[in-house]
Design a protein around this motif. Structure first.
Motif, PDB file in Angstrom:
ATOM      1  N   THR A   1      25.909  48.144  54.254  1.00 44.08           N
ATOM      2  CA  THR A   1      27.122  48.841  54.679  1.00 44.08           C
ATOM      3  C   THR A   1      28.166  47.840  55.161  1.00 44.08           C
ATOM      4  OG1 THR A   1      25.810  50.761  55.334  1.00 44.08           O
ATOM      5  CG2 THR A   1      28.046  50.601  56.234  1.00 44.08           C
TER       6      THR A   1
ATOM      7  N   HIS B   1      39.553  50.385  46.661  1.00 41.90           N
ATOM      8  CA  HIS B   1      38.547  51.051  47.478  1.00 41.90           C
ATOM      9  C   HIS B   1      37.444  51.550  46.567  1.00 41.90           C
ATOM     10  CE1 HIS B   1      37.288  52.640  51.272  1.00 41.90           C
ATOM     11  NE2 HIS B   1      37.386  53.904  50.934  1.00 41.90           N
TER      12      HIS B   1
ATOM     13  N   ARG C   1      29.764  46.215  52.206  1.00 38.70           N
ATOM     14  CA  ARG C   1      30.705  47.134  51.553  1.00 38.70           C
ATOM     15  C   ARG C   1      32.034  47.171  52.301  1.00 38.70           C
ATOM     16  NH1 ARG C   1      32.524  52.377  53.600  1.00 38.70           N
ATOM     17  NH2 ARG C   1      33.818  53.180  51.925  1.00 38.70           N
ATOM     18  N   ILE C   2      31.994  47.287  53.628  1.00 39.70           N
ATOM     19  CA  ILE C   2      33.218  47.359  54.419  1.00 39.70           C
ATOM     20  C   ILE C   2      34.021  46.069  54.309  1.00 39.70           C
ATOM     21  CG2 ILE C   2      34.109  47.526  56.788  1.00 39.70           C
ATOM     22  CD1 ILE C   2      31.685  49.382  57.380  1.00 39.70           C
TER      23      ILE C   2
ATOM     24  N   GLY D   1      40.423  47.474  50.510  1.00 40.56           N
ATOM     25  CA  GLY D   1      39.709  46.280  50.963  1.00 40.56           C
ATOM     26  C   GLY D   1      40.610  45.093  51.201  1.00 40.56           C
TER      27      GLY D   1
ATOM     28  N   GLY E   1      36.476  47.669  50.286  1.00 35.30           N
ATOM     29  CA  GLY E   1      36.088  48.291  51.544  1.00 35.30           C
ATOM     30  C   GLY E   1      37.279  48.698  52.375  1.00 35.30           C
TER      31      GLY E   1
END
Length: 264
Positions: free
Chosen positions: A183, A123, A186-187, A147, A192
């Motif tokens: 964003t 993460h 990133r997720i 992630g 993520g």
């Protein structure tokens, strides 16, 4: 009374999990306001002044918002690894030296009648980790904010009776949603959050040949709903021949309402 737990809150707005044995009462993270944490603990019949410690997984605000407040108000010790301490210290305010403890990644620590093992996750934080709790042959593992699910994480969760498993987002909802691409990227990255689909795939390996209660956790408010998360994971498990009634039972968690205090 044996090993018992309640998911006080789980989601992008705040996370906190209560764990107890006859001799210990711990929180995993305290990502709500102090007032809300007290209300949630009271709702499940727990006096906050009885807490023996807060284990911090990482420094993101949805995991530490109430850490300092609880520690100062109720004299609760805080346990985190060195890099997490460095990253969160300014955010949680002044903490008494008597209440600051180090709990490094990939270690086993015993709290009275409760063994707790920590393990690294992937993460975008300083040194994120989560925990397995073991008491009298029963085991509960918390695995969120990662992630992807590595072999190391699966090994840490092996033989769990209860697994709190991240099922953060539906990929289609995330891609079509209003978040900026930075964003979304990133997720979706390896640092993520785990999607519904990937949660189901990881659970195929983690639940083979054993019974397990799985609490789908850390659902995004904007990119997921409970029904889609449950359906996706359920269909993935059924496609692999796993019985989702008698072998693996799926449960919801909520960002605002604590789960009933249950025995592992």
């Amino acid at each position: 009374m044996s090993l018992r737990f309640s998911v006080l809150a789980s989601g992008s707005t705040g996370n906190a999990i209560y764990i107890e044995t006859p001799k210990q009462r711990l929180l995993v993270d305290a990502g709500l306001t102090g007032k809300k944490l007290v209300e949630s603990l009271t709702e499940i019949g727990v006096n906050p002044s009885d807490l023996d410690g807060i284990l911090v997984s990482h420094e993101h605000s949805d995991h530490i918002k109430g850490v300092g407040i609880l520690s100062r108000r109720f004299h609760v010790p805080i346990y985190a690894n060195e890099k997490t301490w460095q990253a969160m210290e300014r955010s949680i305010g002044k903490i008494s030296p008597d209440h600051k403890f180090h709990f490094e990644s990939d270690k086993l620590r015993t709290f009275e009648d409760l063994d707790v093992s920590s393990f690294r996750v992937s993460h975008d934080a300083a040194d994120p980790m989560f925990f397995s709790f073991m008491h009298e042959g029963r085991k509960l593992t918390v695995l969120t904010d990662t992630g992807y699910v590595s072999d190391h994480m699966m090994g840490a969760a092996e033989d769990s009776n209860v697994l709190l498993m991240e099922s953060n987002h539906d990929v289609g909802m995330l891609r079509m949603g209003s978040y900026p691409w930075s964003t979304k990227r990133r997720i979706l990255s390896d640092e993520g959050h785990v999607s519904n689909e990937d949660a189901g795939l990881a659970l195929i390996d983690m639940t083979k040949n054993r019974k397990m209660d799985v609490y789908l956790s850390h659902l995004s408010l904007n990119n997921n709903v409970k029904e889609i998360a449950t359906m996706t994971v359920q269909q993935t498990l059924q496609g692999a021949g796993i019985d989702v009634v008698n072998q693996v039972r799926l449960f919801d968690t909520d960002p605002y309402v604590p789960t009933t205090l249950k025995t592992v």
